[in-house]
Motif scaffolding. Structure first.
Motif, PDB file in Angstrom:
ATOM      1  N   VAL A 299       0.827  -1.133   0.001  1.00 42.57           N
ATOM      2  CA  VAL A 299       0.262  -0.065   0.000  1.00 42.57           C
ATOM      3  C   VAL A 299       0.782   1.321   0.106  1.00 42.57           C
ATOM      4  O   VAL A 299       0.707   2.170  -0.862  1.00 42.57           O
ATOM      5  N   GLN A 300       2.029   1.160   0.858  1.00 50.06           N
ATOM      6  CA  GLN A 300       2.867   2.607   0.909  1.00 50.06           C
ATOM      7  C   GLN A 300       3.447   2.511  -0.106  1.00 50.06           C
ATOM      8  O   GLN A 300       3.664   3.611  -1.013  1.00 50.06           O
ATOM      9  N   LEU A 301       3.947   1.343  -0.719  1.00 49.18           N
ATOM     10  CA  LEU A 301       4.938   1.232  -2.102  1.00 49.18           C
ATOM     11  C   LEU A 301       3.974   1.875  -3.158  1.00 49.18           C
ATOM     12  O   LEU A 301       4.364   2.670  -4.034  1.00 49.18           O
ATOM     13  N   ALA A 302       2.716   1.678  -3.372  1.00 52.44           N
ATOM     14  CA  ALA A 302       1.854   2.128  -4.194  1.00 52.44           C
ATOM     15  C   ALA A 302       1.814   3.718  -4.172  1.00 52.44           C
ATOM     16  O   ALA A 302       1.619   4.445  -4.949  1.00 52.44           O
ATOM     17  N   GLN A 303       1.640   4.088  -2.827  1.00 44.72           N
ATOM     18  CA  GLN A 303       1.552   5.719  -2.702  1.00 44.72           C
ATOM     19  C   GLN A 303       2.847   6.195  -3.155  1.00 44.72           C
ATOM     20  O   GLN A 303       2.689   7.320  -3.812  1.00 44.72           O
ATOM     21  N   ILE A 304       3.791   5.611  -2.946  1.00 42.32           N
ATOM     22  CA  ILE A 304       5.292   6.402  -3.330  1.00 42.32           C
ATOM     23  C   ILE A 304       5.200   6.407  -4.949  1.00 42.32           C
ATOM     24  O   ILE A 304       5.641   7.565  -5.539  1.00 42.32           O
ATOM     25  N   ILE A 305       5.041   5.381  -5.653  1.00 39.50           N
ATOM     26  CA  ILE A 305       4.864   5.122  -6.977  1.00 39.50           C
ATOM     27  C   ILE A 305       3.965   6.448  -7.492  1.00 39.50           C
ATOM     28  O   ILE A 305       4.254   7.070  -8.547  1.00 39.50           O
ATOM     29  N   LEU A 306       2.756   6.373  -7.236  1.00 45.18           N
ATOM     30  CA  LEU A 306       1.694   7.525  -7.420  1.00 45.18           C
ATOM     31  C   LEU A 306       2.105   8.583  -7.379  1.00 45.18           C
ATOM     32  O   LEU A 306       1.941   9.531  -7.977  1.00 45.18           O
TER      33      LEU A 306
END
Length: 345
Positions: A299-306
């Motif tokens: 979830v955190q990795l997705a937020q960073i990428i976005l």
């Protein structure tokens, strides 16, 4: 279920037009009204939480706990490293095991105790040595959250600019800005529909599970979300967009339940294989907590990428790129769920 209901109530505060209410006239802006409600609900829930769980007096439910507290009381101000160096931790462990299980006392070496205390090193090692099917599940979870957050983070802006044809950059007393503001409020109603459908679908999942299995539930969640966001991007109509918001809840409920159910199935399968090989289930070193933590990190990795890439795309191509990106990533994740994720029979 509770996340969906709480989200619905939260989105309702953003969907209301507070400028025409008493609170709207009392406070400077509707944003202050929303923050006031958020702070008020937080304080009420905090007080209820503190009052509803009274502290239980410390009692010794078993002799092992009592002995552990007694023998470590004189060394309670020392660090773990000092305890290991002085040998106190080793002797304490030995005494407790001897008192709790006479005849089965096992003394661990200092090196073994030190190895168990280095939790960070153990965590990193566990993540690096993650089996391939766990890694595929994490990748599919990353695709799901990237698609879901890509849509959710900019959905109200999409409603204001694309569906209602308003502009957030126009003067605040202009028709374009008021139209954009109305679209944002309508977007909050759409997110409220998403939260309610997430709660409802959480119950529906229990009914569908015997017929579709985990693979079917996982595939359906990604597919419906991909098709729904794609149709919203291609045909940005007010009523169809609000109707398709219910599919967001299907994705939300899927992301919160199915991957963790699969983690439990993987561990159940591996523990049963251990038992068939004649080993005790307790000897299995890989814990569910670490695998669930690795899954949650997506979830955190997705937020960073976005956060790195999506803002630039929105500034260049407009808010419509958010729903198109969400649809594309979701459909890619749909293929990944179908062909790469392993399911326990």
């Amino acid at each position: 279920i509770h996340t969906g209901l709480g989200g619905a109530l939260g989105y309702l505060t953003g969907a209301m037009d507070w400028d025409q209410t008493v609170l709207g006239f009392s406070l400077a802006s509707e944003f202050q009204v929303i923050f006031f409600f958020a702070a008020f609900v937080f304080l009420v829930c905090l007080i209820i939480h503190l009052r509803s769980i009274p502290e239980v007096p410390l009692g010794f439910k078993n002799e092992e706990t009592k002995l552990l507290l007694e023998v470590t009381e004189s060394y309670k101000y020392s660090s773990i490293e000092e305890e290991i160096k002085k040998g106190y931790l080793k002797s304490t462990f030995t005494e407790v095991k001897a008192a709790a299980n006479p005849g089965e006392c096992t003394v661990k070496s200092r090196r073994e105790v030190s190895a168990e205390m280095t939790s960070l090193k153990s965590l990193v090692k566990t993540l690096v040595s993650m089996p391939s099917h766990y890694r595929c599940l994490c990748v599919s979870h990353l695709f799901g959250w990237m698609a879901f957050l890509s849509n959710m983070l900019f959905f109200t802006d999409f409603m204001g600019q694309v569906v209602y044809q308003g502009s957030p950059y126009a003067p605040h007393n202009s028709t374009l800005y008021l139209t954009y503001k109305t679209g944002v409020e309508m977007g909050c109603w759409g997110l409220c529909i998403n939260a309610i459908s997430s709660s409802v679908y959480s119950y529906v999942q229990k009914i569908l599970l015997p017929y579709t299995g985990l693979k079917g539930l996982y595939f359906i969640g990604y597919l419906l979300f991909g098709l729904g966001t794609g149709l919203i991007g291609l045909f940005p109509n007010i009523y169809s967009t609000l109707a398709l918001c219910s599919l967001f809840g299907v994705m939300s409920s899927t992301l919160y339940t199915v991957p963790f159910h699969l983690i439990a199935e993987y561990h159940r399968e591996e523990e049963s294989l251990k038992l068939q090989d004649g080993e005790q289930a307790g000897e299995y070193r890989r814990g569910k907590g670490i695998d669930c933590a690795a899954l949650t990190c997506m979830v955190q990795l997705a937020q960073i990428i976005l956060g790195v890439g999506l803002g630039l795309l929105v500034s260049v191509a407009g808010s419509v790129v958010t729903v198109i990106s969400a649809s594309t990533v979701s459909l890619v994740g749909c293929c990944f769920v179908a062909f790469c994720v392993r399911y326990v029979e």
